[in-house]
Scaffold this active site. Structure first.
Site, PDB file in Angstrom:
ATOM      1  CG  HIS A 116     -48.116  -5.284 -88.017  1.00 23.73           C
ATOM      2  ND1 HIS A 116     -48.034  -5.671 -89.339  1.00 23.73           N
ATOM      3  CD2 HIS A 116     -47.444  -4.104 -87.928  1.00 23.73           C
ATOM      4  CE1 HIS A 116     -47.341  -4.778 -90.020  1.00 23.73           C
ATOM      5  NE2 HIS A 116     -46.974  -3.817 -89.183  1.00 23.73           N
ATOM      6  CE  LYS A 122     -46.237   2.417 -84.257  1.00 24.54           C
ATOM      7  NZ  LYS A 122     -47.311   2.628 -85.258  1.00 24.54           N
ATOM      8  CG  HIS A 138     -41.759   2.492 -91.742  1.00 25.14           C
ATOM      9  ND1 HIS A 138     -41.465   2.316 -90.408  1.00 25.14           N
ATOM     10  CD2 HIS A 138     -43.021   2.009 -91.909  1.00 25.14           C
ATOM     11  CE1 HIS A 138     -42.506   1.775 -89.793  1.00 25.14           C
ATOM     12  NE2 HIS A 138     -43.455   1.577 -90.681  1.00 25.14           N
ATOM     13  NE  ARG A 188     -42.500  -1.878 -89.210  1.00 25.42           N
ATOM     14  CZ  ARG A 188     -42.698  -2.774 -88.241  1.00 25.42           C
ATOM     15  NH1 ARG A 188     -41.674  -3.459 -87.772  1.00 25.42           N
ATOM     16  NH2 ARG A 188     -43.901  -2.959 -87.736  1.00 25.42           N
ATOM     17  CE1 TYR A 199     -45.111  -4.477 -95.807  1.00 24.39           C
ATOM     18  CE2 TYR A 199     -46.393  -5.260 -93.953  1.00 24.39           C
ATOM     19  CZ  TYR A 199     -45.480  -4.377 -94.485  1.00 24.39           C
ATOM     20  OH  TYR A 199     -44.962  -3.382 -93.706  1.00 24.39           O
ATOM     21  NE  ARG A 251     -43.795  -0.195 -85.326  1.00 22.84           N
ATOM     22  CZ  ARG A 251     -44.161  -1.285 -84.677  1.00 22.84           C
ATOM     23  NH1 ARG A 251     -43.342  -1.823 -83.771  1.00 22.84           N
ATOM     24  NH2 ARG A 251     -45.341  -1.848 -84.895  1.00 22.84           N
TER      25      ARG A 251
END
Length: 299
Positions: free
Chosen positions: A270, A172, A244, A247, A279, A148
């Site tokens: 994730h 995150k 992004h 990514r 994806y 990110r």
């Protein structure tokens, strides 16, 4: 306590107990301040303990005229978290958000670049400047490790484990993960670190920051966006891309070449495999291969 006091204690709760990122906390705070402004603008004097579902519904309706469905859903989510926190703290017995539903939003498939487009993007970097060498190393890490933008600007020298072939990423909610780094990516980062970064006058407090601006400070997220958008214009890419996008391309290219979703999930950081599954929808050829390989009727 007034609104500002409750918002301040809510911020501490989000940071300390839930471990949310600064950006998420800032977004939740902005949405609550937006509610406070609405109350003030409409002459509504009510405390967080007493505000009703009807007042919240009126606020949400007014906001829906100004923002898209995705932003509206985020605002409602933030308000639900705030009033759930007040219940947790015994400030309220119930939440005024219980019957308020967020708008349904479809999951948007992310934009990706082909391998050729990424090669063209990186090849367009002017390597005659110090910033050019930095930008090449930075884009190689963004694409090579699927980071990110917040992770690339905060990357530390102490996070690099070249002998083991990994870098440590703090993502995150301050969650850490180790991501493999290819030999080519390591080469460009080492070149930047040993020959380019040493020529920058580093500001105190940024000694461990890997990617620095010309003033010796950490790069901003906005600067990384600008660098990538300018390169896209330079090669006439014809797409509106961002950090992004690299990514997304990282994840898509791994999937296309046979990587399993669980491995991609771990590298992207994730929390849920559901987020990574998006994806799969990008590559119909991959789905066809799965059926051809594993379905009992394949013959």
């Amino acid at each position: 306590m007034n609104w500002s006091s409750y918002i301040k204690s809510f911020q501490s709760y989000l940071k300390i107990e839930r471990g949310l990122s600064k950006n998420t906390v800032a977004n939740y705070t902005f949405d609550l301040e937006r509610l406070c402004f609405y109350l003030e603008e409409n002459g509504i004097t009510v405390s967080p303990e007493k505000i009703s579902e009807e007042t919240i519904q009126q606020f949400v309706y007014s906001v829906s005229k100004e923002v898209n469905a995705r932003s509206q859903a985020r605002i409602i989510s933030g308000l639900k978290s705030f009033f759930t926190y007040l219940i947790f703290e015994d400030v309220r017995l119930d939440s005024p958000m219980e019957l308020i539903e967020a708008p349904r939003i479809g999951r948007k498939l992310p934009d990706t670049l082909s391998i050729e487009d990424i090669d063209r993007l990186i090849a367009a970097i002017d390597l005659s400047t110090l910033e050019g060498e930095r930008n090449r190393a930075m884009l190689e890490v963004l694409y090579g490790c699927g980071l990110r933008v917040s992770e690339i600007v905060s990357l530390k020298i102490s996070d690099l484990f070249f002998d083991e072939g990994f870098i440590k990423i703090t993502g995150k909610g301050n969650k850490q993960r180790f991501v493999p780094m290819a030999a080519a990516t390591i080469k460009y980062v080492q070149l930047y670190k040993s020959q380019i970064r040493t020529q920058v006058n580093i500001v105190k407090g940024h000694e461990d920051t890997l990617f620095l601006n010309r003033r010796g400070r950490q790069l901003t997220r906005a600067m990384v966006f600008t660098i990538i958008k300018d390169l896209a214009v330079k090669i006439n890419l014809g797409k509106n891309i961002s950090p992004h996008t690299l990514r997304h391309s990282f994840a898509t290219h791994l999937l296309e070449n046979g990587a399993d979703l669980r491995s991609i999930q771990l590298m992207l950081g994730h929390e849920s495999i559901t987020t990574t599954e998006i994806y799969v929808h990008l590559d119909r050829k991959y789905l066809t291969q799965i059926v051809a390989r594993f379905h009992p009727r394949k013959k």
